[in-house]
Write a protein that holds these residues in place. Structure first.
Motif, PDB file in Angstrom:
ATOM      1  N   UNK A  14       0.827  -1.212   0.000  1.00 15.79           N
ATOM      2  CA  UNK A  14       0.000   0.000   0.000  1.00 15.79           C
ATOM      3  C   UNK A  14       0.862   1.264   0.000  1.00 15.79           C
ATOM      4  N   UNK A  15       2.002   1.217   0.669  1.00 12.26           N
ATOM      5  CA  UNK A  15       2.901   2.373   0.678  1.00 12.26           C
ATOM      6  C   UNK A  15       3.467   2.635  -0.712  1.00 12.26           C
ATOM      7  N   UNK A  16       3.786   1.586  -1.446  1.00 15.06           N
ATOM      8  CA  UNK A  16       4.261   1.763  -2.816  1.00 15.06           C
ATOM      9  C   UNK A  16       3.165   2.378  -3.689  1.00 15.06           C
ATOM     10  N   UNK A  17       1.947   1.922  -3.509  1.00 14.58           N
ATOM     11  CA  UNK A  17       0.816   2.494  -4.242  1.00 14.58           C
ATOM     12  C   UNK A  17       0.651   3.968  -3.897  1.00 14.58           C
ATOM     13  N   UNK A  18       0.722   4.279  -2.622  1.00 17.45           N
ATOM     14  CA  UNK A  18       0.587   5.666  -2.168  1.00 17.45           C
ATOM     15  C   UNK A  18       1.656   6.561  -2.798  1.00 17.45           C
ATOM     16  N   UNK A  19       2.890   6.079  -2.823  1.00 18.90           N
ATOM     17  CA  UNK A  19       3.975   6.879  -3.414  1.00 18.90           C
ATOM     18  C   UNK A  19       3.716   7.161  -4.886  1.00 18.90           C
ATOM     19  N   UNK A  20       3.249   6.174  -5.627  1.00 19.49           N
ATOM     20  CA  UNK A  20       3.002   6.368  -7.051  1.00 19.49           C
ATOM     21  C   UNK A  20       1.884   7.381  -7.280  1.00 19.49           C
ATOM     22  N   UNK A  21       0.808   7.287  -6.502  1.00 17.14           N
ATOM     23  CA  UNK A  21      -0.299   8.241  -6.642  1.00 17.14           C
ATOM     24  C   UNK A  21       0.177   9.647  -6.285  1.00 17.14           C
ATOM     25  N   UNK A  22       0.975   9.753  -5.219  1.00 17.70           N
ATOM     26  CA  UNK A  22       1.471  11.066  -4.795  1.00 17.70           C
ATOM     27  C   UNK A  22       2.396  11.673  -5.847  1.00 17.70           C
ATOM     28  N   UNK A  23       3.227  10.849  -6.472  1.00 18.54           N
ATOM     29  CA  UNK A  23       4.138  11.349  -7.507  1.00 18.54           C
ATOM     30  C   UNK A  23       3.370  11.822  -8.741  1.00 18.54           C
ATOM     31  N   UNK A  24       2.390  11.012  -9.153  1.00 20.41           N
ATOM     32  CA  UNK A  24       1.654  11.310 -10.381  1.00 20.41           C
ATOM     33  C   UNK A  24       0.549  12.331 -10.184  1.00 20.41           C
ATOM     34  N   UNK A  25       0.143  12.542  -8.926  1.00 23.14           N
ATOM     35  CA  UNK A  25      -0.978  13.444  -8.617  1.00 23.14           C
ATOM     36  C   UNK A  25      -2.253  13.018  -9.358  1.00 23.14           C
ATOM     37  N   UNK A  26      -2.358  11.710  -9.588  1.00 26.69           N
ATOM     38  CA  UNK A  26      -3.496  11.213 -10.355  1.00 26.69           C
ATOM     39  C   UNK A  26      -3.642   9.716 -10.156  1.00 26.69           C
TER      40      UNK A  26
END
Length: 297
Positions: free
Chosen positions: A8-20
């Motif tokens: 879930x942390x990896x998913x969170x990082x990707x969403x935060x980076x992409x802002x989408x």
């Protein structure tokens, strides 16, 4: 942090980076609903709100930003270590993403990249040519190429090419009808070929140096282009004076197809630099690229 939170942390990082959620789902190869479920599960487990969601954007909360600051360095180090381990077979591979302006890409970067890429066929390159001042961190580039005078102070910069200067040039047929300018301000009486800057859509003011003092001249003319080739071709075709890198028109100056004026007023720029954010360790592919591009003269 509990080990069950890692995915879930990896998913969170990707969403935060992409802002989408849409872009993050595409990069991870999962559905948006699975992504959303993972974020909600993480927030519920931590009892923290990590993302602020609107109909148009996604952004990390203060708590989310703190988690990102802790996670990103560790994950970057882990990715680099894993990359080194999988390359123990002696074959260097990896992906490199670079940003460069048109002149640097055509005259300096690409000629140096060709032998490098042939030597390391497993390295994949994504070169984005853009004359604007690109934020390489926000754009997720490994590095960028621009003039030394324009590199931000918080970046590491490696010189990759010699200094150069711009040249004011025009065709013989143009000068048959117009008296050659003697000083930069004489350009107000000439038809000049403007360059459109990508930043805010402005027009470049030609830069000169008189007795050690810099000056800028706003020129006028029939034509404005945002690409180097078109400006050069317009000058060759007699449409007016162009202000272009001297090395790109040397063949036309030598052949007499173009005539250079105001040479003593044109300053020399320090040359192009490869710049990138400070890191403790680079992936092997990028470290090799730095050495391949480094100016040794």
């Amino acid at each position: 942090m509990l080990k069950e939170n890692f995915n879930e942390l990896q998913i969170f990082l990707m969403v935060a980076r992409e802002r989408s959620f849409t872009k993050a789902a595409a990069k991870l190869g999962v559905s948006q609903s699975a992504l959303s479920h993972g974020i909600k599960a993480l927030e519920a487990r931590l009892n923290l709100r990590l993302l602020t969601r609107t109909t148009r954007s996604v952004a990390p909360t203060d708590a989310g930003e703190r988690i990102i600051a802790c996670l990103e360095p560790g994950i970057a180090d882990l990715e680099q270590e894993l990359l080194s381990l999988v390359q123990l077979d002696g074959i260097t591979s990896g992906n490199i993403r670079l940003s460069a302006g048109e002149h640097a890409a055509r005259t300096l970067l690409w000629p140096k990249l060709k032998p490098f890429l042939k030597e390391y066929p497993e390295i994949k390159l994504d070169l984005v040519v853009d004359n604007g001042f690109v934020d390489i961190v926000a754009g997720q580039f490994d590095g960028g190429v621009r003039l030394g005078e324009s590199v931000e102070k918080d970046m590491i910069a490696v010189k990759i090419g010699p200094g150069f200067r711009l040249a004011v040039v025009g065709s013989p047929q143009y000068f048959a009808q117009h008296k050659a300018p003697q000083v930069p301000n004489d350009l107000h009486n000439h038809r000049c070929i403007n360059m459109r800057l990508p930043t805010a859509g402005g027009v470049y003011h030609w830069e000169f140096e008189t007795e050690g003092k810099p000056s800028r001249v706003r020129v006028e003319g029939q034509l404005t282009f945002n690409q180097l080739h078109e400006r050069t071709d317009a000058a060759l075709s007699g449409f007016g004076l162009a202000f272009v890198p001297e090395d790109t028109v040397r063949q036309y100056l030598d052949s007499g197809e173009l005539i250079q004026v105001l040479a003593s007023f044109c300053p020399t720029f320090s040359g192009y630099y490869l710049y990138y954010p400070s890191r403790k360790q680079h992936p092997p592919a990028f470290s090799l690229l730095i050495e391949a591009l480094r100016d040794t003269e």
